[in-house]
Design an enzyme around this catalytic site. Structure first.
Site, PDB file in Angstrom:
ATOM      1  N   ASP A 159      80.693  33.719  86.468  1.00 25.53           N
ATOM      2  CA  ASP A 159      80.870  35.197  85.934  1.00 25.53           C
ATOM      3  C   ASP A 159      80.177  36.175  86.898  1.00 25.53           C
ATOM      4  OD1 ASP A 159      82.414  34.253  83.516  1.00 25.53           O
ATOM      5  OD2 ASP A 159      80.540  33.563  82.958  1.00 25.53           O
ATOM      6  N   HIS A 187      79.401  33.228  77.758  1.00 27.66           N
ATOM      7  CA  HIS A 187      80.555  32.800  78.762  1.00 27.66           C
ATOM      8  C   HIS A 187      81.937  33.108  78.031  1.00 27.66           C
ATOM      9  CE1 HIS A 187      82.961  31.227  81.830  1.00 27.66           C
ATOM     10  NE2 HIS A 187      83.405  30.078  80.860  1.00 27.66           N
TER      11      HIS A 187
HETATM   12  P1  NAX Z   1      88.790  18.782  82.667  1.00 31.02           P
HETATM   13  O1  NAX Z   1      89.719  18.358  81.495  1.00 31.02           O
HETATM   14  O2  NAX Z   1      89.404  18.241  84.224  1.00 31.02           O
HETATM   15  O3  NAX Z   1      87.761  17.560  82.663  1.00 31.02           O
HETATM   16  C1  NAX Z   1      86.669  17.100  81.713  1.00 31.02           C
HETATM   17  C2  NAX Z   1      86.285  15.927  81.663  1.00 31.02           C
HETATM   18  O4  NAX Z   1      85.310  15.723  80.607  1.00 31.02           O
HETATM   19  C3  NAX Z   1      87.513  14.873  81.558  1.00 31.02           C
HETATM   20  O5  NAX Z   1      87.576  13.819  82.555  1.00 31.02           O
HETATM   21  C4  NAX Z   1      87.219  14.196  80.195  1.00 31.02           C
HETATM   22  O6  NAX Z   1      87.596  12.979  80.154  1.00 31.02           O
HETATM   23  C5  NAX Z   1      85.691  14.453  79.951  1.00 31.02           C
HETATM   24  N1  NAX Z   1      85.086  14.026  78.840  1.00 31.02           N
HETATM   25  C6  NAX Z   1      85.801  14.608  77.595  1.00 31.02           C
HETATM   26  N2  NAX Z   1      84.700  14.255  76.640  1.00 31.02           N
HETATM   27  C7  NAX Z   1      83.682  13.647  77.173  1.00 31.02           C
HETATM   28  C8  NAX Z   1      82.613  13.254  76.451  1.00 31.02           C
HETATM   29  N3  NAX Z   1      82.269  13.164  75.306  1.00 31.02           N
HETATM   30  N4  NAX Z   1      81.570  12.619  77.456  1.00 31.02           N
HETATM   31  C9  NAX Z   1      82.015  12.645  78.848  1.00 31.02           C
HETATM   32  N5  NAX Z   1      82.975  13.371  79.387  1.00 31.02           N
HETATM   33  C10 NAX Z   1      84.063  13.712  78.516  1.00 31.02           C
HETATM   34  O7  NAX Z   1      88.106  20.001  82.683  1.00 31.02           O
HETATM   35  P2  NAX Z   1      87.331  21.169  83.669  1.00 31.02           P
HETATM   36  O8  NAX Z   1      88.534  21.873  84.386  1.00 31.02           O
HETATM   37  O9  NAX Z   1      86.539  20.045  84.686  1.00 31.02           O
HETATM   38  O10 NAX Z   1      86.578  21.711  82.945  1.00 31.02           O
HETATM   39  C11 NAX Z   1      85.308  21.215  82.229  1.00 31.02           C
HETATM   40  C12 NAX Z   1      84.700  22.190  81.243  1.00 31.02           C
HETATM   41  O11 NAX Z   1      84.246  23.271  81.938  1.00 31.02           O
HETATM   42  C13 NAX Z   1      85.808  22.846  80.083  1.00 31.02           C
HETATM   43  O12 NAX Z   1      84.994  22.685  79.035  1.00 31.02           O
HETATM   44  C14 NAX Z   1      85.961  24.130  80.706  1.00 31.02           C
HETATM   45  O13 NAX Z   1      86.341  25.008  79.681  1.00 31.02           O
HETATM   46  C15 NAX Z   1      84.628  24.553  81.291  1.00 31.02           C
HETATM   47  N6  NAX Z   1      84.604  25.660  82.102  1.00 31.02           N
HETATM   48  C16 NAX Z   1      83.490  26.410  82.062  1.00 31.02           C
HETATM   49  C17 NAX Z   1      82.923  27.481  82.982  1.00 31.02           C
HETATM   50  C18 NAX Z   1      81.881  28.120  83.026  1.00 31.02           C
HETATM   51  O14 NAX Z   1      81.659  29.260  83.803  1.00 31.02           O
HETATM   52  N7  NAX Z   1      80.897  27.915  82.038  1.00 31.02           N
HETATM   53  C19 NAX Z   1      84.100  27.742  84.136  1.00 31.02           C
HETATM   54  C20 NAX Z   1      85.209  26.651  84.277  1.00 31.02           C
HETATM   55  C21 NAX Z   1      85.428  25.891  83.205  1.00 31.02           C
HETATM   56  O15 NAX Z   1      86.473  26.577  82.284  1.00 31.02           O
END
Ligand code: NAX
Length: 333
Positions: A159, A187
């Site tokens: 952000d 966030h």
């Molecule tokens: P994806 O769905 O592509 O990847 C997430 C991965 O986490 C998947 O491979 C899934 O299998 C894995 N996962 C689920 N449960 C798990 C667990 N218990 N232990 C280990 N791995 C696990 O999402 P992606 O686009 O990579 O985003 C990841 C996270 O970042 C989401 O929660 C998203 O909302 C968050 N974000 C946060 C941002 C920030 O600025 N703080 C910005 C970007 C993003 O939106």
């Protein structure tokens, strides 16, 4: 030569993970002279994809990459890690209630907190990226009491960087010439991007306040703020996928500045455990302006807060208090 640093990335088979691990292996996060060992965690359904990422890391022949652990076992993933970037989580799916998403993430972060506490290196630094990032970080802090609370943070640097980007586009200056914007709070769309203390280097080399340089308070108080708040949604609309390369890059910026320090006269935004600064109640993870030195962050003190800012800073704090009670109600279910 330096000893390798062990860096954990959870959710490493996901979108952000795929952009992030090569950055880490290239030295973008910890510097071009710092060898790393990558620990990648994901869940069973993603195990094969995770192994594919490991194969690609080997194929990329990164000179700094001294080892790769790819696993679905949380204890193994956390073993001896110095840095933990928590990207894995349960995404909100259409039609799901906020409470159900929260409940899933609370149980994930509670379990991973214990694993980090038991298996990570004693001074492990933790960055939570997965949403709801501030509250996931809070749960992690609560269930890892032996990890110093100063070591647990969440990502609002994306952000922050988005705010820098908007100012630089508006003024048509290089983004590196803009500094000291602030993201206050959560966030989420209640975050408050604040430019009251930001400055820009103008074409003649002089430093000027962003407010003076833009000379359009109305834009700064309306469109600028909503553009930054809604940027994530705009990326989803355009890409049909959420931000990934910018999130990965911001995670590297966050850790790099935390470990190696912020440049003199520059601050960045980080979600940290509130100590009551700026009248924000302790007990929540809130994004503040911070400077970093010798691996420690400190909240920038003494910035003037006007009435407009006060209201926005309190509103996002209020949302975090509500998320906190929702998270606690999930724990007690
Ligand atoms: P994806 O769905 O592509 O990847 C997430 C991965 O986490 C998947 O491979 C899934 O299998 C894995 N996962 C689920 N449960 C798990 C667990 N218990 N232990 C280990 N791995 C696990 O999402 P992606 O686009 O990579 O985003 C990841 C996270 O970042 C989401 O929660 C998203 O909302 C968050 N974000 C946060 C941002 C920030 O600025 N703080 C910005 C970007 C993003 O939106």
């Amino acid at each position: 030569a330096k000893d390798p640093v062990r860096v954990l990335v959870t959710g490493a088979a996901g979108q952000i993970g795929y952009a992030l691990v090569p950055m880490i292996a290239r030295g973008v996060m910890l510097g071009p002279d710092q060898p790393v060992i990558l620990h990648m965690l994901d869940i069973e359904p993603a195990a094969e994809a995770l192994n594919g990422v490991k194969m690609e890391l080997i194929d990329a022949a990164f000179p700094l990459l001294r080892g790769v652990v790819a696993t679905t076992d949380v204890a193994e993933a956390c073993k001896g890690v110095n840095i933990a970037v928590m990207v894995g989580g349960f995404p909100r799916k259409e039609g799901m209630e906020r409470k159900d998403v929260m409940s899933k993430n609370v149980s994930i972060y509670k379990a991973q907190a214990s694993a980090l506490e038991q298996h990570a290196a004693p001074d492990c630094k933790v960055l939570v990226v997965a949403n709801p990032a501030n509250t996931n970080a809070l749960i992690l802090k609560e269930f890892a009491p032996s990890i110093p609370e100063k070591n647990i943070t969440c990502l609002t640097r994306l952000d922050h960087n988005r705010a820098l980007g908007q100012i630089s586009e508006r003024l048509n200056v290089h983004v590196g010439e803009v500094k000291n914007v602030i993201i206050w709070g959560n966030h989420s769309s209640t975050q408050y991007p604040d430019v009251n203390h930001a400055s820009v280097i103008t074409t003649n080399g002089a430093e000027k306040s962003v407010k003076d340089a833009i000379a359009n308070d109305d834009w700064l108080k309306t469109e600028f703020i909503t553009t930054v708040q809604q940027r994530g949604a705009a990326i989803i609309k355009a890409r049909k996928l959420s931000s990934a390369l910018s999130a990965a890059s911001a995670a590297c910026d966050h850790i790099r500045d935390w470990v190696l320090g912020t440049p003199k006269g520059t601050w960045v935004s980080m979600g940290v455990y509130s100590d009551g600064s700026y009248g924000i109640q302790p007990g929540i993870i809130y994004s503040f302006p911070v400077t970093c030195e010798k691996g420690q962050w400190s909240i920038v003190q003494g910035l003037k807060v006007d009435e407009f800012s006060r209201e926005k800073m309190d509103a996002t704090a209020k949302e975090l208090m509500e998320e906190k009670s929702l998270a606690y109600s999930c724990l007690n279910r």
